[in-house]
Design a protein around this motif. Sequence first.
Motif, PDB file in Angstrom:
ATOM      1  N   GLY A 108      16.929  12.721  10.722  1.00  0.00           N
ATOM      2  CA  GLY A 108      15.533  12.382  10.456  1.00  0.00           C
ATOM      3  C   GLY A 108      15.382  10.891  10.277  1.00  0.00           C
ATOM      4  O   GLY A 108      16.327  10.183   9.908  1.00  0.00           O
ATOM      5  N   GLY A 109      14.177  10.396  10.540  1.00  0.00           N
ATOM      6  CA  GLY A 109      13.931   8.970  10.424  1.00  0.00           C
ATOM      7  C   GLY A 109      13.672   8.530   8.990  1.00  0.00           C
ATOM      8  O   GLY A 109      13.496   9.338   8.077  1.00  0.00           O
ATOM      9  N   SER A 110      13.630   7.211   8.815  1.00  0.00           N
ATOM     10  CA  SER A 110      13.355   6.623   7.504  1.00  0.00           C
ATOM     11  C   SER A 110      11.955   6.999   7.024  1.00  0.00           C
ATOM     12  O   SER A 110      10.970   6.806   7.745  1.00  0.00           O
ATOM     13  N   VAL A 111      11.870   7.519   5.797  1.00  0.00           N
ATOM     14  CA  VAL A 111      10.563   7.859   5.231  1.00  0.00           C
ATOM     15  C   VAL A 111       9.723   6.595   5.060  1.00  0.00           C
ATOM     16  O   VAL A 111       8.514   6.593   5.337  1.00  0.00           O
ATOM     17  N   LEU A 112      10.335   5.512   4.624  1.00  0.00           N
ATOM     18  CA  LEU A 112       9.591   4.269   4.431  1.00  0.00           C
ATOM     19  C   LEU A 112       8.989   3.789   5.746  1.00  0.00           C
ATOM     20  O   LEU A 112       7.798   3.432   5.794  1.00  0.00           O
TER      21      LEU A 112
ATOM     22  N   ALA B 157       4.375   3.131   9.355  1.00  0.00           N
ATOM     23  CA  ALA B 157       3.749   3.428  10.645  1.00  0.00           C
ATOM     24  C   ALA B 157       2.411   4.114  10.457  1.00  0.00           C
ATOM     25  O   ALA B 157       1.420   3.781  11.131  1.00  0.00           O
ATOM     26  N   LEU B 158       2.359   5.062   9.543  1.00  0.00           N
ATOM     27  CA  LEU B 158       1.107   5.770   9.276  1.00  0.00           C
ATOM     28  C   LEU B 158       0.030   4.808   8.791  1.00  0.00           C
ATOM     29  O   LEU B 158      -1.120   4.858   9.240  1.00  0.00           O
ATOM     30  N   ASP B 159       0.412   3.907   7.904  1.00  0.00           N
ATOM     31  CA  ASP B 159      -0.551   2.926   7.383  1.00  0.00           C
ATOM     32  C   ASP B 159      -1.060   2.017   8.502  1.00  0.00           C
ATOM     33  O   ASP B 159      -2.270   1.756   8.614  1.00  0.00           O
TER      34      ASP B 159
ATOM     35  N   ARG C 186       0.816  -1.210   0.000  1.00  0.00           N
ATOM     36  CA  ARG C 186       0.000   0.000   0.000  1.00  0.00           C
ATOM     37  C   ARG C 186       0.854   1.267   0.000  1.00  0.00           C
ATOM     38  O   ARG C 186       0.473   2.285  -0.584  1.00  0.00           O
ATOM     39  N   VAL C 187       2.021   1.241   0.679  1.00  0.00           N
ATOM     40  CA  VAL C 187       2.800   2.473   0.807  1.00  0.00           C
ATOM     41  C   VAL C 187       3.822   2.662  -0.315  1.00  0.00           C
ATOM     42  O   VAL C 187       4.389   3.757  -0.444  1.00  0.00           O
ATOM     43  N   SER C 188       4.058   1.644  -1.114  1.00  0.00           N
ATOM     44  CA  SER C 188       5.073   1.777  -2.174  1.00  0.00           C
ATOM     45  C   SER C 188       4.805   2.951  -3.109  1.00  0.00           C
ATOM     46  O   SER C 188       5.734   3.724  -3.413  1.00  0.00           O
ATOM     47  N   PRO C 189       3.571   3.149  -3.576  1.00  0.00           N
ATOM     48  CA  PRO C 189       3.326   4.323  -4.431  1.00  0.00           C
ATOM     49  C   PRO C 189       3.577   5.645  -3.708  1.00  0.00           C
ATOM     50  O   PRO C 189       4.070   6.605  -4.308  1.00  0.00           O
TER      51      PRO C 189
ATOM     52  N   LEU D 133      10.246  -1.472  13.245  1.00  0.00           N
ATOM     53  CA  LEU D 133       9.891  -0.228  12.551  1.00  0.00           C
ATOM     54  C   LEU D 133      10.708   0.950  13.066  1.00  0.00           C
ATOM     55  O   LEU D 133      10.911   1.933  12.342  1.00  0.00           O
ATOM     56  N   ARG D 134      11.131   0.904  14.329  1.00  0.00           N
ATOM     57  CA  ARG D 134      11.866   2.006  14.967  1.00  0.00           C
ATOM     58  C   ARG D 134      11.118   3.327  14.838  1.00  0.00           C
ATOM     59  O   ARG D 134      11.669   4.341  14.401  1.00  0.00           O
ATOM     60  N   ILE D 135       9.858   3.303  15.195  1.00  0.00           N
ATOM     61  CA  ILE D 135       9.035   4.515  15.178  1.00  0.00           C
ATOM     62  C   ILE D 135       8.519   4.777  16.591  1.00  0.00           C
ATOM     63  O   ILE D 135       7.849   3.941  17.197  1.00  0.00           O
ATOM     64  N   GLY D 136       8.856   5.949  17.085  1.00  0.00           N
ATOM     65  CA  GLY D 136       8.320   6.415  18.350  1.00  0.00           C
ATOM     66  C   GLY D 136       7.998   7.892  18.226  1.00  0.00           C
ATOM     67  O   GLY D 136       8.110   8.480  17.145  1.00  0.00           O
TER      68      GLY D 136
END
Length: 495
Positions: free
Chosen positions: A360-364, A369-371, A143-146, A335-338
Amino acid sequence: MAHTKRTRPAHRAGRTDRTLGSRQLAALLPDPAEARPAYRHLAQAISALILDGRIALHVRLPAERELATALNTSRATVTAVYDLLRESGYAHSRQGSGTWTALPEGRAPRGVARLLGPHDTAIDLARAAPNLSRQTLTDALARVSPQLAEHVDTPGYHPYGLPELRAAIAERFTRRGLATVPEQILVTSGAQHALTLVLGLLARPGDRIMVENPSYPNALEAIRRARLRTVPVPVTDTGWDTGTIEAALRHAAPRLAYLIPDFHNPTGCLMPESQRARTLRAAQRSGTWLVIDETLTELALDVPAPPPFACHAAPGGTGQVIVTGSMSKTHWAGLRIGWLRAPARLVTELAGQRVATDMGGSVLDQLLALDLLDRSEELLPQRLEQSRRQRAALTSALAEHLPQWTWHLPPGGLSLWVDLGEPVAAALAERALDYGVRIEGGAYFATDPGIFEQRLRIPYTTPPETLREAVHRMAATLADGLTSSSTGRRPHWIA
């Protein structure tokens, strides 16, 4: 009160900040009279403290005569201790400048070793970290690739975090009852990263920080490395004592306080609303910044998920509350998202602190994380039901195979804080490796050495059949005895 960091004093000449005082080291060590030979007993204790990070690397140990006096033992004993530390690689000497701590070749600090995980077939109960299903991750990637392709034409640096992810996290706080705007959110590489940024900006060496005892080991390690003075407040099976917290805030007036009120790690306790309000008022009176770790908040198994801690503050009283969170416990640590929520101006200052080491963190990862956050209503109930099944399997196996152990069933979180009835946790953890179980003794969660030796933290983050097998193996470990001589091996601290 202004929230910018206080002016630091000019750096003093010399290397006093790289020297461990004799009284400071003696306070960390057991009584030399407790075991024989005393020098091996003390060398083992110092090496364990170095591996745990409680004694930093590349610091000078006290002079032999000074340490002997502090320990009330002979200088010959301390000389033998230092000789053994040098032989085993935990110390080295510089001519004319004393003995300095070191790490043996091939050994990793304990915190690093825990994160690397087992390289064998051992059941890993040292980490309370759930996995993410392959299908869930595969679907999210598709879903996030595009969306990722759309970011390729940009530099990709987002020191505050991806704007849409900041907005989503802010909206989640608002939905939970704490009105929040994106400018109050900083996306980080995990909650530990958020805590480290806060310590670096708001505290200086020697400042006091109130912490729970026991507490999250990696947070305690970050606090030690920042050279802060801890003000411990106990968390028992029944939770916190508000009077003790108020007294600590009143008398110590700590610069910061780090708390895990939601399904506390490792006890699993949930702080009642009345205690939250009183703690907030006491912190406000003492001018203390509250750092509230909400990493486990959504893992509510038997009760509704609590609202944000800051909701209990009086109107306008949330200015010195920082909230940290993460996807590590609810989704996947990989994911390393906080994130952290703080006053907007402080977020700006923390972002400035961040770019010195991490632009800055990884955009991917942030898009993933958003998804996943957008699908929380679908994914979180599955995670909670899985945790309930695993918790039930663990408690059932313990009741069957180790009925002498006791615990309070936590209303949420990822682990049990088990009372073994006797101080054998460290010996059990070491011996259990021979039976294929990796686990941490309770002392690893303590602010000071020598306590919680009767406790184990047992996570229920692995499948039920794996948990049952782990308990069976621990029961076999106890049945065969815990004497170190039965292993037929040299202690790991000499290897």
